[in-house]
Design an enzyme around this catalytic site. Structure first.
Site, short mmCIF file in Angstrom:
data_model
loop_
_atom_site.label_atom_id
_atom_site.label_comp_id
_atom_site.label_asym_id
_atom_site.label_seq_id
_atom_site.Cartn_x
_atom_site.Cartn_y
_atom_site.Cartn_z
N LYS A 1 -88.24 -6.60 -33.92
CA LYS A 1 -87.77 -7.71 -34.76
C LYS A 1 -88.83 -8.11 -35.78
CE LYS A 1 -87.21 -10.69 -31.40
NZ LYS A 1 -87.87 -9.94 -30.30
N ARG B 1 -84.52 -18.95 -28.72
CA ARG B 1 -84.77 -18.18 -27.51
C ARG B 1 -84.10 -18.81 -26.29
NH1 ARG B 1 -89.87 -15.58 -29.29
NH2 ARG B 1 -90.62 -14.12 -27.74
N ARG C 1 -98.81 -1.66 -29.48
CA ARG C 1 -98.83 -2.55 -30.64
C ARG C 1 -100.24 -3.06 -30.95
NH1 ARG C 1 -94.69 -7.39 -30.98
NH2 ARG C 1 -95.62 -8.12 -29.05
N ARG D 1 -102.63 -8.05 -28.86
CA ARG D 1 -102.29 -9.41 -28.44
C ARG D 1 -102.58 -9.60 -26.96
NH1 ARG D 1 -96.35 -10.72 -30.76
NH2 ARG D 1 -96.22 -11.57 -28.65
N ARG E 1 -92.59 -11.47 -19.68
CA ARG E 1 -91.83 -11.78 -20.90
C ARG E 1 -90.43 -11.18 -20.85
NH1 ARG E 1 -95.79 -9.35 -24.87
NH2 ARG E 1 -94.32 -9.86 -26.51
P1 AMP Z 1 -93.32 -13.48 -29.96
O1 AMP Z 1 -94.40 -13.29 -30.96
O2 AMP Z 1 -91.98 -13.78 -30.57
O3 AMP Z 1 -93.25 -12.35 -28.95
O4 AMP Z 1 -93.70 -14.78 -29.13
C1 AMP Z 1 -94.89 -14.84 -28.34
C2 AMP Z 1 -94.85 -16.02 -27.40
O5 AMP Z 1 -94.74 -17.24 -28.16
C3 AMP Z 1 -93.68 -16.06 -26.43
O6 AMP Z 1 -93.90 -15.26 -25.28
C4 AMP Z 1 -93.62 -17.56 -26.12
O7 AMP Z 1 -94.66 -17.93 -25.24
C5 AMP Z 1 -93.92 -18.19 -27.47
N1 AMP Z 1 -92.67 -18.38 -28.27
C6 AMP Z 1 -92.36 -17.78 -29.44
N2 AMP Z 1 -91.16 -18.19 -29.89
C7 AMP Z 1 -90.71 -19.08 -28.97
C8 AMP Z 1 -89.52 -19.84 -28.86
N3 AMP Z 1 -88.54 -19.77 -29.77
N4 AMP Z 1 -89.40 -20.66 -27.78
C9 AMP Z 1 -90.37 -20.75 -26.85
N5 AMP Z 1 -91.50 -20.05 -26.88
C10 AMP Z 1 -91.68 -19.21 -27.94
#
Ligand code: AMP
Length: 214
Positions: free
Chosen positions: A13, A88, A127, A160, A171
């Protein structure tokens, strides 16, 4: 163009959001990136969010909803946006409906990136990201021109903290429990479009391009 990109971590994404953002000149709004930025700054929200983000849990709805509301109201999002990683949860999706209603705009589609587990694991473990501009790379699939260095910024790429095997597993579980129900939510609204997250970046980008032509 106003899109939500929905799908598990590692579905591609973020990469697709970057490409669409460049070609359509609209912002890619990644709640994960905003949260990582806030953690780096040491802001109050960042301090609260750190433990969730680094352990692979979801940050409380109220925190992310407030962030996205502010972001969608800013000038550069007026012509369109790509939401990556938000909503989410069903509560976040409902809050998004509300704010879009207030702004009198609608989504063109929610793109659901259907992705196989093998591809997800391969993508997440390989990644690498630029700590400065946040551009995503992959050691095999999207390598930088110079070994482990960002093409744009010239700084060393990083992995990361939540891209480790245990946290990835967490996750994925959180995704199944909290986020997967959104497929049905948006299917019910008639806005869901399925695409294959297993495809490579260019192939999928061309399919998405055709979906929104004209
Ligand atoms: P991502 O970069 O989208 O994989 O997000 C990394 C982390 O950020 C996730 O595992 C959550 O801890 C937090 N996070 C990102 N977007 C959200 C969201 N919409 N709601 C809650 N936590 C989020």
């Amino acid at each position: 163009m106003r899109l939500v990109l929905l799908g598990p971590p590692g579905a591609g994404k973020g990469t697709q959001a970057e490409v669409l953002s460049r070609s359509h000149k609209i912002p890619a709004i990644s709640t994960g990136d905003i949260l990582r930025e806030k953690i780096k700054d040491g802001s109050e929200i960042g301090k609260e969010a750190k433990k969730y983000v680094e352990s692979g849990a979801l940050v409380p709805d109220a925190v992310v909803i407030k962030m996205v509301k502010e972001r969608l109201r800013s000038d550069d999002a007026r012509a369109g946006f790509i939401l990556d990683g938000f909503p989410r949860t069903v509560a976040q999706a409902e809050a998004l409906d509300k704010v879009l209603n207030e702004l009198r705009i609608t989504l063109d589609a929610v793109l659901y990136f259907e992705t196989s587990t093998a591809v997800i694991l391969e993508r997440l473990t390989g990644r690498r990201v630029c700590p400065k501009c946040r551009r995503n790379y992959h050691i095999k699939n999207i390598p930088p021109k110079r070994d482990n260095v960002c093409d744009d910024c010239g700084v060393q790429l990083i992995q990361r903290k939540d891209d480790t095997e245990d946290t990835i597993r967490r996750r994925l579980k959180v995704y199944e429990e909290e986020t997967a129900p959104l497929v049905e939510y948006y299917e019910g609204k008639g806005s869901l479009k399925r695409v294959s997250g297993d495809l490579d970046v260019e192939e999928l980008n061309s399919i998405i391009g055709k979906m929104f032509k004209g």
